[in-house]
Motif scaffolding. Sequence first.
Motif, PDB file in Angstrom:
ATOM      1  N   VAL A  18      -2.230   5.350   5.311  1.00 37.86           N
ATOM      2  CA  VAL A  18      -3.336   5.123   4.411  1.00 37.86           C
ATOM      3  C   VAL A  18      -3.912   3.907   4.543  1.00 37.86           C
ATOM      4  N   TYR A  19      -5.110   3.848   4.395  1.00 36.20           N
ATOM      5  CA  TYR A  19      -5.676   2.388   4.426  1.00 36.20           C
ATOM      6  C   TYR A  19      -6.790   2.398   3.239  1.00 36.20           C
ATOM      7  N   VAL A  20      -6.856   1.192   2.672  1.00 35.20           N
ATOM      8  CA  VAL A  20      -7.613   0.603   1.684  1.00 35.20           C
ATOM      9  C   VAL A  20      -8.534  -0.363   2.098  1.00 35.20           C
ATOM     10  N   GLU A  21      -9.494  -0.747   1.405  1.00 38.04           N
ATOM     11  CA  GLU A  21     -10.410  -1.820   1.666  1.00 38.04           C
ATOM     12  C   GLU A  21      -9.633  -3.193   1.285  1.00 38.04           C
ATOM     13  N   SER A  63      -7.397   1.792  -6.122  1.00 39.32           N
ATOM     14  CA  SER A  63      -7.084   2.411  -4.614  1.00 39.32           C
ATOM     15  C   SER A  63      -5.779   2.001  -4.095  1.00 39.32           C
ATOM     16  N   ARG A  64      -5.408   0.936  -4.417  1.00 38.74           N
ATOM     17  CA  ARG A  64      -3.977   0.321  -3.889  1.00 38.74           C
ATOM     18  C   ARG A  64      -2.915   1.148  -4.470  1.00 38.74           C
ATOM     19  N   LYS A  65      -3.148   1.519  -5.529  1.00 44.45           N
ATOM     20  CA  LYS A  65      -1.929   2.460  -6.199  1.00 44.45           C
ATOM     21  C   LYS A  65      -2.019   3.572  -5.813  1.00 44.45           C
ATOM     22  N   LEU A  66      -3.337   4.385  -5.657  1.00 46.70           N
ATOM     23  CA  LEU A  66      -3.414   5.570  -5.110  1.00 46.70           C
ATOM     24  C   LEU A  66      -2.863   5.704  -3.698  1.00 46.70           C
ATOM     25  N   GLY A  67      -3.253   4.538  -2.837  1.00 49.37           N
ATOM     26  CA  GLY A  67      -2.903   4.611  -1.495  1.00 49.37           C
ATOM     27  C   GLY A  67      -1.506   4.449  -1.351  1.00 49.37           C
ATOM     28  N   LEU A  99       0.990   5.545  -3.274  1.00 56.60           N
ATOM     29  CA  LEU A  99       1.445   6.670  -3.824  1.00 56.60           C
ATOM     30  C   LEU A  99       1.398   7.721  -2.683  1.00 56.60           C
ATOM     31  N   VAL A 100       0.275   7.799  -1.964  1.00 54.36           N
ATOM     32  CA  VAL A 100       0.068   8.886  -0.978  1.00 54.36           C
ATOM     33  C   VAL A 100       0.848   8.299   0.277  1.00 54.36           C
ATOM     34  N   GLN A 101       0.840   7.198   0.448  1.00 52.60           N
ATOM     35  CA  GLN A 101       1.589   6.721   1.779  1.00 52.60           C
ATOM     36  C   GLN A 101       3.291   6.747   1.697  1.00 52.60           C
ATOM     37  N   GLN A 102       3.659   6.557   0.457  1.00 47.46           N
ATOM     38  CA  GLN A 102       5.198   7.148   0.104  1.00 47.46           C
ATOM     39  C   GLN A 102       5.288   8.430   0.538  1.00 47.46           C
ATOM     40  N   GLU A 103       4.557   9.422   0.119  1.00 48.32           N
ATOM     41  CA  GLU A 103       4.724  10.883   0.383  1.00 48.32           C
ATOM     42  C   GLU A 103       4.712  11.187   1.863  1.00 48.32           C
ATOM     43  N   LEU A 104       3.642  10.508   2.508  1.00 48.12           N
ATOM     44  CA  LEU A 104       3.517  10.663   3.889  1.00 48.12           C
ATOM     45  C   LEU A 104       4.705  10.143   4.754  1.00 48.12           C
ATOM     46  N   SER A 105       5.181   9.112   4.277  1.00 45.94           N
ATOM     47  CA  SER A 105       6.351   8.593   5.056  1.00 45.94           C
ATOM     48  C   SER A 105       7.637   9.475   4.985  1.00 45.94           C
ATOM     49  N   LYS A 106       7.710  10.158   3.774  1.00 47.97           N
ATOM     50  CA  LYS A 106       8.695  10.974   3.776  1.00 47.97           C
ATOM     51  C   LYS A 106       8.585  12.255   4.588  1.00 47.97           C
ATOM     52  N   GLY A 150       0.704  12.790  -4.180  1.00 50.38           N
ATOM     53  CA  GLY A 150       0.658  11.295  -4.456  1.00 50.38           C
ATOM     54  C   GLY A 150      -0.692  11.231  -5.525  1.00 50.38           C
ATOM     55  N   LEU A 151      -1.842  12.192  -5.302  1.00 49.03           N
ATOM     56  CA  LEU A 151      -2.855  12.133  -6.506  1.00 49.03           C
ATOM     57  C   LEU A 151      -2.241  12.577  -7.793  1.00 49.03           C
ATOM     58  N   THR A 152      -1.535  13.571  -7.653  1.00 47.57           N
ATOM     59  CA  THR A 152      -0.652  14.114  -9.034  1.00 47.57           C
ATOM     60  C   THR A 152      -0.009  12.946  -9.685  1.00 47.57           C
ATOM     61  N   ASP A 153       0.779  12.165  -9.214  1.00 40.89           N
ATOM     62  CA  ASP A 153       1.455  10.996  -9.688  1.00 40.89           C
ATOM     63  C   ASP A 153       0.586   9.828 -10.083  1.00 40.89           C
ATOM     64  N   PHE A 154      -0.527   9.885  -9.365  1.00 38.48           N
ATOM     65  CA  PHE A 154      -1.565   8.758  -9.720  1.00 38.48           C
ATOM     66  C   PHE A 154      -2.554   9.182 -11.139  1.00 38.48           C
TER      67      PHE A 154
END
Length: 179
Positions: free
Chosen positions: A61-64, A90-94, A96-103, A157-161
């Motif tokens: 995941v990338y953020v600006e 954006s960082r918070k969402l990113g 959360l999604v990155q944590q899910e992807l890494s799992k 990730g979005l549900t957690d966000f």
Amino acid sequence: LQFANATKRALEAQGFQVILTREGNDNPSFDDRSARANAQRGAVFITLHIASTGLTGTARVYVEPEVPASNNITGLIPWDRAQAPFLSLSRKLGDLVQQELSKRFKGSPDTLQTAPVRQLRTTAAPAIAVEISSVSVKERAELDRMVPGVADAIARGLTDFRPSYVVPSIPVPGGSVQP
């Protein structure tokens, strides 16, 4: 598009309304994609890309990156700085999604990364880019196997966000605030 459609279904199953910025072989400009997202109050922008490099079977995941403060006295946010008020979201969402992807995808980073991704910079909403590696697989089936995991990781990730997303107020000239 296969990743986008699967992600759309996973998000809709969680109660989100999803609008795709591309639904076929059309190729709207980055500005058109940002404008479509910017027209939706309370939106979140997620752009998906298949990378030409990177460890096959991983996702990041990338953020600006942080942008210097603007000294614009008009109260208007320049188009290429639309992401600035949303960077922390954006960082918070990113994250959360990155944590899910890494799992789900061994070798994927545990934390998000920053990069000046064009469509993120011009999006006035929490915005992330998800990059799936790599288009240079020997067989397409290797990428196809990633589709459900990527879609599920983004949806989780979005549900957690969701509970933490409050649309920021934007200051306007004269000291008032636009919600």
